[in-house]
Design a protein around this motif. Structure first.
Motif, PDB file in Angstrom:
ATOM      1  N   HIS A  68      -0.870  -1.259  11.883  1.00 39.00           N
ATOM      2  CA  HIS A  68      -0.678  -1.825  10.543  1.00 39.00           C
ATOM      3  C   HIS A  68      -1.613  -3.010  10.332  1.00 39.00           C
ATOM      4  N   LEU A  72      -4.446  -3.275   7.341  1.00 35.07           N
ATOM      5  CA  LEU A  72      -4.487  -4.391   6.398  1.00 35.07           C
ATOM      6  C   LEU A  72      -5.882  -5.013   6.345  1.00 35.07           C
ATOM      7  N   ARG A 123       2.808  -7.232   3.603  1.00 34.35           N
ATOM      8  CA  ARG A 123       2.643  -6.215   2.570  1.00 34.35           C
ATOM      9  C   ARG A 123       1.194  -6.084   2.125  1.00 34.35           C
ATOM     10  N   ARG A 124       0.874  -4.934   1.604  1.00 34.92           N
ATOM     11  CA  ARG A 124      -0.445  -4.742   1.023  1.00 34.92           C
ATOM     12  C   ARG A 124      -0.649  -5.736  -0.108  1.00 34.92           C
TER      13      ARG A 124
END
Length: 393
Positions: A68, A72, A123-124
């Motif tokens: 992840h 990102l 979070r994106r």
């Protein structure tokens, strides 16, 4: 998500194993509470296609967090050190928010489980992340760096903490230096306080490390709610990092001066009876020395009282370190002293200082002999639970 009691709808539950529990036993409950899937490593609990069977749930959690992080693709700054990690993290988060959408470690999620959870919570759309890293033995910071893969790093200081796990003060130095080692081998940049001789030496020992220096005085001149001169170091770090990343001076000032410490870290609480410096989330010899010095040096006209709890995880160093605190107290201008915990009870024998085996005994004493009109320092390791007497003060 690793706690079946806090599952959110559609979340991924990881059944982690601990010394006193096996998360596999709670996988079914997590699914019933609304988890989308349960990641388990015990074939015996699998009851359908919402179970994902892996070899090791912890390793899977860590690998997923690293994946992840790569997806990102945002800059990450890692913070470690003996003292001041959380305060520096909070200040940095506020300062950098003056230019970026920032995500930072929440609470104390700074270990081999907490760091992956921190990464997975990003979070994106986030533009910058700050990851706090804690350790109690050598090798842990290096492992956390391999998971988070930071681009920037900051070691707040090197002090005497977790000596039972690190083995010696030199062990602390080596462990925290693992962040510098990672950055040096991955073209990362370290921010460091030039006027801290230990930190300065650690940076000099790594000629391949890209480093940006700052000074303690960079934290001077700000009007903050932080108590103790030692917080100048935390402010200086936040200011230096903010300037490096182009945060305008006005926003840096607003962020630093608008920060109100919480969670029993350098938190000043004014009650009907006293002014209390609540700093009992954690304690080690270095932070204890600084806090006692700060209390003694305050220009407050009120009499001063120190309520100190045992410093835990010191191993064979515990007797000497607790006696050192008592020796320091004898030199400082503090009227009333209360010591709590078996280490302090042993170290203070024959001194005449008020000692209490536990917080319950202290609470009974304060009920019968209340403090009023004092400036009180409340500091000890989290396991002592000194916050339980705050209502008495």
């Amino acid at each position: 998500m690793t706690d079946s009691r806090r599952v959110q709808n559609g979340s991924l539950f990881f059944a982690l194993r601990g010394e006193r529990f096996d998360g596999n036993a709670y996988a079914a409950a997590a699914l019933e509470q609304g988890a989308g899937y349960a990641v388990v490593d015990d074939p015996a609990v699998v009851r359908g296609d919402r179970y994902i069977l892996v070899e090791n749930t912890l390793t899977t959690l860590q690998h997923l967090a690293t994946y992840h992080r790569r997806v990102l693709g945002i800059p990450i700054l890692a913070i470690t050190g003996t003292n001041g990690k959380t305060t520096t993290k909070e200040l940095l988060s506020r300062v950098l928010s003056g230019r970026f959408l920032v995500s930072a470690t929440e609470g104390n999620l700074n270990n081999h489980i907490g760091v992956p959870l921190t990464l997975l919570s990003i979070r994106r759309g986030t533009e910058f992340a700050i990851v706090e890293m804690g350790a109690s033995r050598r090798g842990e910071i290096g492992m956390l760096c391999s998971i988070a893969q930071p681009d920037f790093g900051l070691v707040t200081n090197i002090g005497r903490a977790h000596l039972e796990g690190f083995g010696s003060p030199e062990g602390v130095r080596e462990a925290k230096g693992e962040l510098y080692d990672y950055l040096a081998s991955h073209n990362g940049l370290a921010f460091y306080r030039k006027d801290d001789p230990v930190i300065d030496e650690m940076v000099a020992e790594r000629p391949r490390l890209l480093a940006k220096a700052y000074l303690s005085d960079d934290g001077a001149g700000y009007k903050t709610a932080l108590c103790g001169d030692y917080n100048l170091y935390n402010i200086a770090a936040a200011v230096a990092v903010g300037e490096y990343f182009g945060v305008v001076p006005r926003k840096i000032t607003e962020a630093v001066e608008g920060y109100n410490p919480q969670n029993s870290r350098s938190q000043v609480v004014k009650t009907k009876k006293n002014t209390v410096i609540v700093d009992c989330y954690n304690a080690n010899p270095s932070s204890m020395q600084a806090a006692v010095e700060a209390l003694s040096g305050m220009s407050d006209t009120r009499p001063k009282a120190a309520i100190l709890g045992d410093m835990l995880e010191l191993g064979r160093f515990a007797p000497d370190e607790h006696m050192s605190v008592i020796s320091q107290l004898a030199r400082e201008h503090i009227r009333d002293i209360y010591l709590v915990g078996s280490n302090f009870v042993s170290a203070a024998e024959g001194t005449g200082i008020k000692v209490f085996r536990d917080v319950a005994a202290l609470d009974r004493h304060l009920e019968n002999f209340p403090l009023k009109g004092f400036t009180v320092l409340l500091k000890g390791s989290r396991g002592i639970g000194l916050e339980k007497v705050l209502d008495r003060l």
